[in-house]
Design a protein around this motif. Structure first.
Motif, mmCIF file in Angstrom:
data_model
loop_
_atom_site.group_PDB
_atom_site.id
_atom_site.type_symbol
_atom_site.label_atom_id
_atom_site.label_comp_id
_atom_site.label_asym_id
_atom_site.label_seq_id
_atom_site.Cartn_x
_atom_site.Cartn_y
_atom_site.Cartn_z
ATOM 1 N N VAL A 1 0.873 -1.172 0.000
ATOM 2 C CA VAL A 1 0.000 0.000 0.000
ATOM 3 C C VAL A 1 0.911 1.223 0.000
ATOM 4 O O VAL A 1 1.609 1.505 0.974
ATOM 5 N N ASN A 2 0.932 1.925 -1.131
ATOM 6 C CA ASN A 2 1.861 3.031 -1.342
ATOM 7 C C ASN A 2 1.176 4.381 -1.130
ATOM 8 O O ASN A 2 -0.042 4.479 -1.102
ATOM 9 N N LYS A 3 1.995 5.401 -0.985
ATOM 10 C CA LYS A 3 1.589 6.805 -0.847
ATOM 11 C C LYS A 3 0.995 7.118 0.520
ATOM 12 O O LYS A 3 0.123 7.975 0.652
ATOM 13 N N ILE A 4 1.517 6.446 1.559
ATOM 14 C CA ILE A 4 1.015 6.711 2.911
ATOM 15 C C ILE A 4 1.334 8.128 3.375
ATOM 16 O O ILE A 4 0.727 8.604 4.330
ATOM 17 N N ASP A 5 2.260 8.789 2.692
ATOM 18 C CA ASP A 5 2.588 10.171 3.041
ATOM 19 C C ASP A 5 1.479 11.152 2.641
ATOM 20 O O ASP A 5 1.478 12.296 3.076
ATOM 21 N N LEU A 6 0.513 10.692 1.854
ATOM 22 C CA LEU A 6 -0.534 11.585 1.361
ATOM 23 C C LEU A 6 -1.849 11.497 2.128
ATOM 24 O O LEU A 6 -2.799 12.224 1.817
ATOM 25 N N VAL A 7 -1.920 10.591 3.109
ATOM 26 C CA VAL A 7 -3.171 10.410 3.861
ATOM 27 C C VAL A 7 -2.880 10.393 5.358
ATOM 28 O O VAL A 7 -1.739 10.216 5.784
ATOM 29 N N ASP A 8 -3.935 10.545 6.161
ATOM 30 C CA ASP A 8 -3.739 10.574 7.608
ATOM 31 C C ASP A 8 -3.673 9.155 8.191
ATOM 32 O O ASP A 8 -4.045 8.180 7.540
ATOM 33 N N ASP A 9 -3.212 9.077 9.423
ATOM 34 C CA ASP A 9 -3.019 7.788 10.093
ATOM 35 C C ASP A 9 -4.320 7.002 10.258
ATOM 36 O O ASP A 9 -4.313 5.776 10.187
ATOM 37 N N ILE A 10 -5.417 7.691 10.474
ATOM 38 C CA ILE A 10 -6.700 7.002 10.627
ATOM 39 C C ILE A 10 -7.048 6.251 9.347
ATOM 40 O O ILE A 10 -7.463 5.090 9.380
ATOM 41 N N HIS A 11 -6.870 6.904 8.220
ATOM 42 C CA HIS A 11 -7.144 6.274 6.922
ATOM 43 C C HIS A 11 -6.194 5.092 6.695
ATOM 44 O O HIS A 11 -6.629 4.018 6.264
ATOM 45 N N ILE A 12 -4.925 5.287 6.998
ATOM 46 C CA ILE A 12 -3.943 4.204 6.841
ATOM 47 C C ILE A 12 -4.347 3.006 7.692
ATOM 48 O O ILE A 12 -4.373 1.868 7.204
ATOM 49 N N ASN A 13 -4.673 3.239 8.952
ATOM 50 C CA ASN A 13 -5.044 2.144 9.853
ATOM 51 C C ASN A 13 -6.287 1.404 9.379
ATOM 52 O O ASN A 13 -6.346 0.174 9.444
ATOM 53 N N ARG A 14 -7.276 2.144 8.866
ATOM 54 C CA ARG A 14 -8.506 1.517 8.373
ATOM 55 C C ARG A 14 -8.215 0.628 7.168
ATOM 56 O O ARG A 14 -8.663 -0.520 7.107
ATOM 57 N N ILE A 15 -7.439 1.149 6.240
ATOM 58 C CA ILE A 15 -7.121 0.376 5.032
ATOM 59 C C ILE A 15 -6.252 -0.828 5.375
ATOM 60 O O ILE A 15 -6.504 -1.944 4.910
ATOM 61 N N MET A 16 -5.248 -0.628 6.209
ATOM 62 C CA MET A 16 -4.347 -1.731 6.547
ATOM 63 C C MET A 16 -5.082 -2.834 7.299
ATOM 64 O O MET A 16 -4.768 -4.012 7.129
ATOM 65 N N ALA A 17 -6.070 -2.479 8.094
ATOM 66 C CA ALA A 17 -6.860 -3.491 8.801
ATOM 67 C C ALA A 17 -7.690 -4.327 7.834
ATOM 68 O O ALA A 17 -8.006 -5.484 8.117
ATOM 69 N N SER A 18 -8.016 -3.755 6.687
ATOM 70 C CA SER A 18 -8.837 -4.473 5.706
ATOM 71 C C SER A 18 -8.001 -5.306 4.726
ATOM 72 O O SER A 18 -8.567 -6.050 3.926
ATOM 73 N N ILE A 19 -6.677 -5.177 4.794
ATOM 74 C CA ILE A 19 -5.798 -5.929 3.886
ATOM 75 C C ILE A 19 -4.729 -6.639 4.716
ATOM 76 O O ILE A 19 -3.601 -6.149 4.859
ATOM 77 N N PRO A 20 -5.073 -7.778 5.294
ATOM 78 C CA PRO A 20 -4.122 -8.490 6.163
ATOM 79 C C PRO A 20 -2.813 -8.818 5.436
ATOM 80 O O PRO A 20 -2.816 -9.227 4.280
#
Length: 85
Positions: A35-54
């Motif tokens: 999952v690339n471009k984590i510098d462009l979104v906030d931590d909440i969004h990152i955590n939500r997406i990462m939780a959905s893609i084990p």
């Protein structure tokens, strides 16, 4: 596979890529989801997406964030392949 977290359609990206891998009969090969471009979104969004893609690895290729985690994952998958032969 590489997914762009800055786009709203990340689930569609993933579905499309896996559909193509199925069409190519390539799903029996190891897949590393990045999952690339984590510098462009906030931590909440990152955590939500990462939780959905084990098992996915989050990175910022531009900023170099978490690249060492990706290299480690690639090494692990490569070594697993070597031990299967």
């Amino acid at each position: 596979i590489v997914l762009d977290i800055s786009k709203e359609d990340i689930e569609i990206q993933q579905d499309t890529i896996f559909k193509e891998l199925r069409n190519l009969q390539a799903l029996e090969k190891p897949v590393i989801t990045v999952v690339n471009k984590i510098d462009l979104v906030d931590d909440i969004h990152i955590n939500r997406i990462m939780a959905s893609i084990p098992g996915a690895i989050s990175i910022s290729a531009l900023k170099g964030h978490n690249i060492s985690n990706l290299i480690t994952k690639i090494s692990l998958v490569y070594n697993e392949l070597l031990t299967k032969t």
